[in-house]
Write a protein that holds these residues in place. Structure first.
Motif, PDB file in Angstrom:
ATOM      1  N   ALA A 159      31.700 -14.437 -37.797  1.00  0.00           N
ATOM      2  CA  ALA A 159      31.234 -13.066 -37.608  1.00  0.00           C
ATOM      3  C   ALA A 159      31.821 -12.451 -36.335  1.00  0.00           C
ATOM      4  O   ALA A 159      32.025 -11.242 -36.267  1.00  0.00           O
ATOM      5  N   GLU A 160      32.079 -13.286 -35.324  1.00  0.00           N
ATOM      6  CA  GLU A 160      32.662 -12.776 -34.081  1.00  0.00           C
ATOM      7  C   GLU A 160      33.644 -13.797 -33.535  1.00  0.00           C
ATOM      8  O   GLU A 160      33.575 -14.982 -33.845  1.00  0.00           O
ATOM      9  N   SER A 161      34.556 -13.321 -32.711  1.00  0.00           N
ATOM     10  CA  SER A 161      35.589 -14.213 -32.200  1.00  0.00           C
ATOM     11  C   SER A 161      35.029 -15.143 -31.123  1.00  0.00           C
ATOM     12  O   SER A 161      34.014 -14.849 -30.495  1.00  0.00           O
ATOM     13  N   ILE A 162      35.713 -16.258 -30.956  1.00  0.00           N
ATOM     14  CA  ILE A 162      35.353 -17.211 -29.910  1.00  0.00           C
ATOM     15  C   ILE A 162      36.602 -17.473 -29.079  1.00  0.00           C
ATOM     16  O   ILE A 162      37.722 -17.244 -29.547  1.00  0.00           O
ATOM     17  N   PRO A 163      36.446 -17.948 -27.850  1.00  0.00           N
ATOM     18  CA  PRO A 163      37.618 -18.205 -27.009  1.00  0.00           C
ATOM     19  C   PRO A 163      38.572 -19.207 -27.663  1.00  0.00           C
ATOM     20  O   PRO A 163      38.149 -20.123 -28.370  1.00  0.00           O
ATOM     21  N   THR A 164      39.852 -19.033 -27.415  1.00  0.00           N
ATOM     22  CA  THR A 164      40.889 -19.866 -28.018  1.00  0.00           C
ATOM     23  C   THR A 164      40.698 -21.346 -27.678  1.00  0.00           C
ATOM     24  O   THR A 164      40.881 -22.206 -28.536  1.00  0.00           O
ATOM     25  N   GLU A 165      40.306 -21.626 -26.434  1.00  0.00           N
ATOM     26  CA  GLU A 165      40.116 -23.020 -26.030  1.00  0.00           C
ATOM     27  C   GLU A 165      38.979 -23.656 -26.836  1.00  0.00           C
ATOM     28  O   GLU A 165      39.080 -24.801 -27.279  1.00  0.00           O
ATOM     29  N   GLU A 166      37.895 -22.913 -27.009  1.00  0.00           N
ATOM     30  CA  GLU A 166      36.748 -23.427 -27.769  1.00  0.00           C
ATOM     31  C   GLU A 166      37.137 -23.640 -29.238  1.00  0.00           C
ATOM     32  O   GLU A 166      36.769 -24.642 -29.842  1.00  0.00           O
ATOM     33  N   GLN A 167      37.889 -22.686 -29.784  1.00  0.00           N
ATOM     34  CA  GLN A 167      38.335 -22.795 -31.170  1.00  0.00           C
ATOM     35  C   GLN A 167      39.213 -24.034 -31.350  1.00  0.00           C
ATOM     36  O   GLN A 167      39.065 -24.776 -32.317  1.00  0.00           O
ATOM     37  N   ALA A 168      40.118 -24.278 -30.411  1.00  0.00           N
ATOM     38  CA  ALA A 168      41.001 -25.444 -30.495  1.00  0.00           C
ATOM     39  C   ALA A 168      40.187 -26.736 -30.440  1.00  0.00           C
ATOM     40  O   ALA A 168      40.459 -27.679 -31.185  1.00  0.00           O
ATOM     41  N   GLY A 169      39.186 -26.775 -29.586  1.00  0.00           N
ATOM     42  CA  GLY A 169      38.341 -27.968 -29.484  1.00  0.00           C
ATOM     43  C   GLY A 169      37.569 -28.236 -30.762  1.00  0.00           C
ATOM     44  O   GLY A 169      37.462 -29.383 -31.211  1.00  0.00           O
ATOM     45  N   ILE A 170      37.056 -27.181 -31.373  1.00  0.00           N
ATOM     46  CA  ILE A 170      36.292 -27.321 -32.614  1.00  0.00           C
ATOM     47  C   ILE A 170      37.190 -27.812 -33.746  1.00  0.00           C
ATOM     48  O   ILE A 170      36.843 -28.737 -34.475  1.00  0.00           O
ATOM     49  N   THR A 171      38.354 -27.187 -33.880  1.00  0.00           N
ATOM     50  CA  THR A 171      39.250 -27.572 -34.980  1.00  0.00           C
ATOM     51  C   THR A 171      39.761 -28.998 -34.799  1.00  0.00           C
ATOM     52  O   THR A 171      39.885 -29.743 -35.768  1.00  0.00           O
ATOM     53  N   GLU A 172      40.054 -29.387 -33.554  1.00  0.00           N
ATOM     54  CA  GLU A 172      40.524 -30.749 -33.287  1.00  0.00           C
ATOM     55  C   GLU A 172      39.442 -31.779 -33.612  1.00  0.00           C
ATOM     56  O   GLU A 172      39.712 -32.792 -34.266  1.00  0.00           O
ATOM     57  N   ALA A 173      38.210 -31.512 -33.174  1.00  0.00           N
ATOM     58  CA  ALA A 173      37.104 -32.437 -33.444  1.00  0.00           C
ATOM     59  C   ALA A 173      36.829 -32.525 -34.945  1.00  0.00           C
ATOM     60  O   ALA A 173      36.566 -33.611 -35.479  1.00  0.00           O
ATOM     61  N   PHE A 174      36.908 -31.388 -35.649  1.00  0.00           N
ATOM     62  CA  PHE A 174      36.676 -31.368 -37.092  1.00  0.00           C
ATOM     63  C   PHE A 174      37.702 -32.222 -37.819  1.00  0.00           C
ATOM     64  O   PHE A 174      37.370 -33.023 -38.686  1.00  0.00           O
ATOM     65  N   GLU A 175      38.974 -32.064 -37.451  1.00  0.00           N
ATOM     66  CA  GLU A 175      40.029 -32.819 -38.118  1.00  0.00           C
ATOM     67  C   GLU A 175      39.893 -34.317 -37.826  1.00  0.00           C
ATOM     68  O   GLU A 175      40.105 -35.156 -38.705  1.00  0.00           O
ATOM     69  N   LYS A 176      39.500 -34.642 -36.614  1.00  0.00           N
ATOM     70  CA  LYS A 176      39.318 -36.046 -36.239  1.00  0.00           C
ATOM     71  C   LYS A 176      38.186 -36.687 -37.044  1.00  0.00           C
ATOM     72  O   LYS A 176      38.290 -37.816 -37.505  1.00  0.00           O
ATOM     73  N   GLU A 177      37.091 -35.935 -37.248  1.00  0.00           N
ATOM     74  CA  GLU A 177      35.918 -36.447 -37.966  1.00  0.00           C
ATOM     75  C   GLU A 177      36.126 -36.509 -39.482  1.00  0.00           C
ATOM     76  O   GLU A 177      35.639 -37.416 -40.137  1.00  0.00           O
ATOM     77  N   THR A 178      36.825 -35.513 -40.044  1.00  0.00           N
ATOM     78  CA  THR A 178      36.887 -35.391 -41.503  1.00  0.00           C
ATOM     79  C   THR A 178      38.252 -35.662 -42.115  1.00  0.00           C
ATOM     80  O   THR A 178      38.354 -35.914 -43.315  1.00  0.00           O
TER      81      THR A 178
END
Length: 138
Positions: free
Chosen positions: A22-41
């Protein structure tokens, strides 16, 4: 803690999961989320931001008028219905964002109007405290 507007869309053939925020998030936070997601799944997470919703323009039909809510009466059929609370919550949220669209359908009576279609929209308008509502008069 993210507000998701749409998703997730799961694409096994591409090993990807897509989510619209719904709203943007900082690029650093987005990178951390996507990296953790890929590592987990093992799936790549793609995050995108939805364009803000704009309130709908009022209908341009000739027989749509704004009428006071207190002049609308319910038919016996509408009075006997039990409304689904989840659907009512969605109707209230949609009315808050987009307004009452499409207009209610009413029929003129001696002492006001009889609702023929739009019970959830009517209840949403009442929940939002609106005094007048767009309606198409048959």
């Amino acid at each position: 803690g993210l507000a998701v507007r749409k998703g997730p869309g799961i694409y096994p053939e591409k090993s990807e999961v897509g989510v619209v925020l719904a709203e943007s998030i900082p690029t650093e936070e987005q990178a951390g989320i996507t990296e953790a997601f890929e590592k987990e799944t093992g799936f790549r997470l793609t995050l995108s931001v939805a364009a803000p919703l704009k309130p709908a323009e009022p209908a341009s039909r000739g027989n749509v008028v704004e009428i006071p809510l207190d002049r609308i009466r319910l038919s016996n059929y509408h009075q006997s219905l039990s409304l689904d609370p989840a659907k009512l919550d969605k109707a209230v949220e949609r009315a808050r964002i987009m307004g009452i669209t499409p207009p209610l359908q009413v029929r003129r009576t001696r002492d006001g109007y009889l609702l023929t279609d739009g019970l959830y929209r009517l209840r949403a308008a009442e929940a939002l405290g609106l005094e007048r509502i767009p309606a198409e008069v048959e």
